[in-house]
Every structure is written in C-alpha cells, then in structure tokens.
Design a protein around this motif. Structure first.
Motif, PDB file in Angstrom:
ATOM      1  N   ALA A   1      13.407   9.556  13.521  1.00 55.72           N
ATOM      2  CA  ALA A   1      14.575  10.171  12.911  1.00 55.72           C
ATOM      3  C   ALA A   1      14.707   9.682  11.486  1.00 55.72           C
ATOM      4  O   ALA A   1      14.359   8.557  11.165  1.00 55.72           O
ATOM      5  CB  ALA A   1      15.823   9.821  13.700  1.00 55.72           C
ATOM      6  N   SER A   2      15.237  10.499  10.643  1.00 56.77           N
ATOM      7  CA  SER A   2      15.507  10.109   9.259  1.00 56.77           C
ATOM      8  C   SER A   2      17.013  10.064   9.051  1.00 56.77           C
ATOM      9  O   SER A   2      17.706  11.058   9.229  1.00 56.77           O
ATOM     10  CB  SER A   2      14.879  11.103   8.281  1.00 56.77           C
ATOM     11  N   PHE A  18      16.825   2.801  17.008  1.00 61.33           N
ATOM     12  CA  PHE A  18      16.367   3.167  15.671  1.00 61.33           C
ATOM     13  C   PHE A  18      14.873   2.905  15.519  1.00 61.33           C
ATOM     14  O   PHE A  18      14.361   2.846  14.413  1.00 61.33           O
ATOM     15  CB  PHE A  18      17.133   2.360  14.610  1.00 61.33           C
ATOM     16  N   SER A  21      12.574   4.532  12.842  1.00 63.21           N
ATOM     17  CA  SER A  21      13.360   5.479  12.042  1.00 63.21           C
ATOM     18  C   SER A  21      13.321   5.125  10.559  1.00 63.21           C
ATOM     19  O   SER A  21      13.037   3.996  10.169  1.00 63.21           O
ATOM     20  CB  SER A  21      14.813   5.509  12.524  1.00 63.21           C
ATOM     21  N   ALA A  41      11.862  -0.004  12.043  1.00 64.39           N
ATOM     22  CA  ALA A  41      12.773   0.767  11.188  1.00 64.39           C
ATOM     23  C   ALA A  41      12.539   0.429   9.715  1.00 64.39           C
ATOM     24  O   ALA A  41      12.203  -0.705   9.364  1.00 64.39           O
ATOM     25  CB  ALA A  41      14.220   0.478  11.558  1.00 64.39           C
TER      26      ALA A  41
END
Length: 84
Positions: A1-2, A18, A21, A41
């Motif tokens: 995910a961004s 996270f 991410s 992350a």
C-alpha cells in the motif's frame, strides 16, 4: 500500500499491518501504533512525534524517517516516538 503524505494524526493504528508499505512523509503525530507491523515499511520523512510504538515490529528492511535502516539497537525515541 502507498500512504505517502497521508495525515494519520491521532489515529488508532494498533495492530495495523504496514508490512512493505510506502509511507513517505506520513504524519503519525500522536498515533497509536501499538503492535503495528512496520517490517519493510518505507518511513522516509515521516513525522512520528508522540506516536506510541509499544510492541511495534520493525526489521532491517524498515527505512526510518531519516533514511537509515532499523537495527536492533535503534532508539526510536530519537524520532519522537514513545514506548508506552
């Protein structure tokens, strides 16, 4: 995910995943990151003032706000994090 440049102030992100991410420039001020998984992350430029990171998970692939990689002896307090 961004999550780049997301505003996460005061958010309860306990146990959030996270992993891997992209969180460039995210504002985690006063966020609850209790037990969050931050392994891998990318936190470059993130603001973590008063973010609670008790039991949060980091690893050597986690990029910290200053661009360095997390290590076992990393003191997250230098980024403003709290351990409670």
């Amino acid at each position: 995910a961004s999550l780049s440049d997301a505003m996460m102030r005061n958010a309860n992100l306990s146990y959030a995943d996270f992993t891997g991410s992209t969180a460039y420039g995210v504002d985690f001020t006063n966020a609850q990151l209790f037990g969050a998984d931050l392994r891998g992350a990318l936190l470059l430029g993130a603001t973590m003032i008063n973010s609670s990171i008790q039991e949060a998970k980091f690893d050597e692939t986690t990029q910290l706000p200053n661009g360095s990689k997390w290590q076992v002896d990393t003191d997250m307090v230098e980024f403003g994090c709290v351990l409670n």
